[in-house]
Write a protein that holds these residues in place. Structure first.
Motif, short mmCIF file in Angstrom:
data_model
loop_
_atom_site.label_atom_id
_atom_site.label_comp_id
_atom_site.label_asym_id
_atom_site.label_seq_id
_atom_site.Cartn_x
_atom_site.Cartn_y
_atom_site.Cartn_z
N PRO A 35 -28.62 -27.83 -0.19
CA PRO A 35 -29.07 -26.43 -0.31
C PRO A 35 -27.93 -25.43 -0.57
O PRO A 35 -28.07 -24.60 -1.49
N PRO A 36 -26.79 -25.49 0.15
CA PRO A 36 -25.73 -24.53 -0.19
C PRO A 36 -25.19 -24.72 -1.60
O PRO A 36 -24.84 -23.74 -2.27
N LEU A 37 -25.17 -25.97 -2.09
CA LEU A 37 -24.67 -26.21 -3.45
C LEU A 37 -25.62 -25.60 -4.48
O LEU A 37 -25.18 -24.91 -5.42
N VAL A 38 -26.92 -25.83 -4.28
CA VAL A 38 -27.91 -25.27 -5.21
C VAL A 38 -27.82 -23.74 -5.19
O VAL A 38 -27.86 -23.09 -6.24
N PHE A 128 -18.98 -20.47 3.58
CA PHE A 128 -19.05 -21.63 4.52
C PHE A 128 -18.97 -21.18 5.98
O PHE A 128 -18.22 -21.77 6.76
N SER A 129 -19.71 -20.16 6.33
CA SER A 129 -19.57 -19.63 7.68
C SER A 129 -20.88 -19.63 8.46
O SER A 129 -21.41 -18.57 8.75
N PRO A 130 -21.39 -20.78 8.83
CA PRO A 130 -21.00 -22.13 8.47
C PRO A 130 -21.80 -22.58 7.25
O PRO A 130 -22.77 -21.92 6.88
N PRO A 131 -21.44 -23.70 6.61
CA PRO A 131 -22.16 -24.14 5.40
C PRO A 131 -23.59 -24.59 5.69
O PRO A 131 -24.44 -24.49 4.81
N ALA A 132 -23.84 -25.07 6.89
CA ALA A 132 -25.21 -25.48 7.25
C ALA A 132 -25.29 -25.54 8.77
O ALA A 132 -24.26 -25.47 9.45
N CYS A 133 -26.50 -25.69 9.29
CA CYS A 133 -26.66 -25.83 10.73
C CYS A 133 -25.89 -27.06 11.21
O CYS A 133 -25.95 -28.12 10.58
N ALA A 134 -25.16 -26.90 12.30
CA ALA A 134 -24.43 -28.01 12.92
C ALA A 134 -23.34 -28.59 12.02
O ALA A 134 -22.98 -29.76 12.14
N VAL A 135 -22.83 -27.77 11.09
CA VAL A 135 -21.67 -28.18 10.30
C VAL A 135 -20.58 -27.12 10.54
O VAL A 135 -20.81 -25.94 10.28
N ALA A 136 -19.44 -27.55 11.05
CA ALA A 136 -18.43 -26.57 11.45
C ALA A 136 -17.88 -25.80 10.27
O ALA A 136 -17.65 -26.36 9.20
N GLU A 137 -17.65 -24.49 10.49
CA GLU A 137 -17.05 -23.67 9.44
C GLU A 137 -15.53 -23.92 9.40
O GLU A 137 -14.95 -24.24 10.44
#
Ligand code: FES
Length: 275
Positions: A35-38, A128-137
């Protein structure tokens, strides 16, 4: 898969000693980056297209049918081609460093940049703050929207007021575009494109979270304010579609401009139903 191990206590951000001691940046194993890439690709495509088109200063007005692309509206300088200045030429020559739509483009950019949905989109996809839920920024510090430049996000409501004005201008453009080749009333495919775009722009603008708050916020009793409550209820329904409208209107803005460009440059001719 990454097994949790003790994180170094000297780290920053999520790896600082006050946070859970997990050394992996994420334990997610799904394709969380899609999703962040799209989002990033979609936003970049629009920004590139809109920037190029805003600067070229060609094929933005169709004199026969009075079609004006939203990227050049309102056109208020003596550089604008004849007929395209619906509200007069308030300025002389505009240097090439500025787009001819310079009067409102910064506000429209500000409106979308401070939009609650777009914030979510680019905080994830770009910052990237953060890039997704439960993914560290990757950032060491987090100050939210309490400091410059992000404190400007709080000005969203004022960009909303300007966006309403611009939607009114675009509505005017769409109405004056019912113009025939030989004068009088005319109706072609371009009108459907322009009107469709304006209707969706209104839907996006009115579905704004600030608009919803202006309608029904700060009230202690809805029962004492039935009119505002009714508006708030309607806006709330529209508000659930805000993300979809944010993307749809990026698409229709580009499409409307593209269609006007094709007709204005004689690449295609407008499909005419009347005159
Ligand atoms: Fe998106 Fe206001 S919240 S436009």
């Amino acid at each position: 898969s990454a097994a949790p191990t003790a994180a170094p206590e000297t780290g920053t951000g999520v790896f600082s000693k006050t946070r859970a001691a997990i050394s992996a940046r994420t334990l997610r194993t799904d394709r969380w980056w899609v999703p962040p890439l799209v989002t990033a690709v979609g936003l970049a495509a629009f920004v590139i297209y809109a920037t190029i088109r805003s600067y070229v200063r060609t094929a933005y007005w169709v004199p026969e049918y009075h079609y004006l692309t939203p990227f050049y509206s309102p056109c208020v300088s003596s550089d604008c081609v004849e007929g395209s200045s619906h509200f007069g030429a308030w300025f002389g020559h505009i240097p090439a460093i500025l787009p001819l739509g310079f009067l409102v483009l910064p506000f429209l950019l500000g409106f979308r940049l401070t939009c609650y949905y777009y914030r979510k989109a680019y905080y994830r996809a770009v910052w990237f703050s953060p890039p997704a839920c439960a993914v560290a920024e990757p950032h060491a510090k987090y100050t939210g929207e309490t400091k410059l430049p992000l404190i400007i996000q709080n000005a969203h409501r004022y960009f909303f007021y300007v966006a309403v004005l611009v939607s009114l201008i675009n509505t005017y453009d769409a109405i004056t575009a019912f113009h025939g080749k030989t004068g009088g009333f005319g109706f072609g495919l371009g009108n459907i494109v322009l009107v469709g775009n304006v209707v969706l722009l209104w839907a996006y603008t009115l579905s704004c979270h600030s608009c919803r708050h202006i309608m029904g916020g700060k009230l202690k009793h809805f029962s004492a304010h039935p009119v505002r409550y009714w508006f708030w209820t309607q806006i709330s329904k529209l508000n659930t579609r805000h993300m979809a409208l944010a993307w749809t209107t990026l698409g229709t803005l580009a499409l409307t401009d593209f269609y006007v460009m094709l007709v204005a440059s004689d690449t295609i001719s407008d499909l005419r139903f009347i005159n």
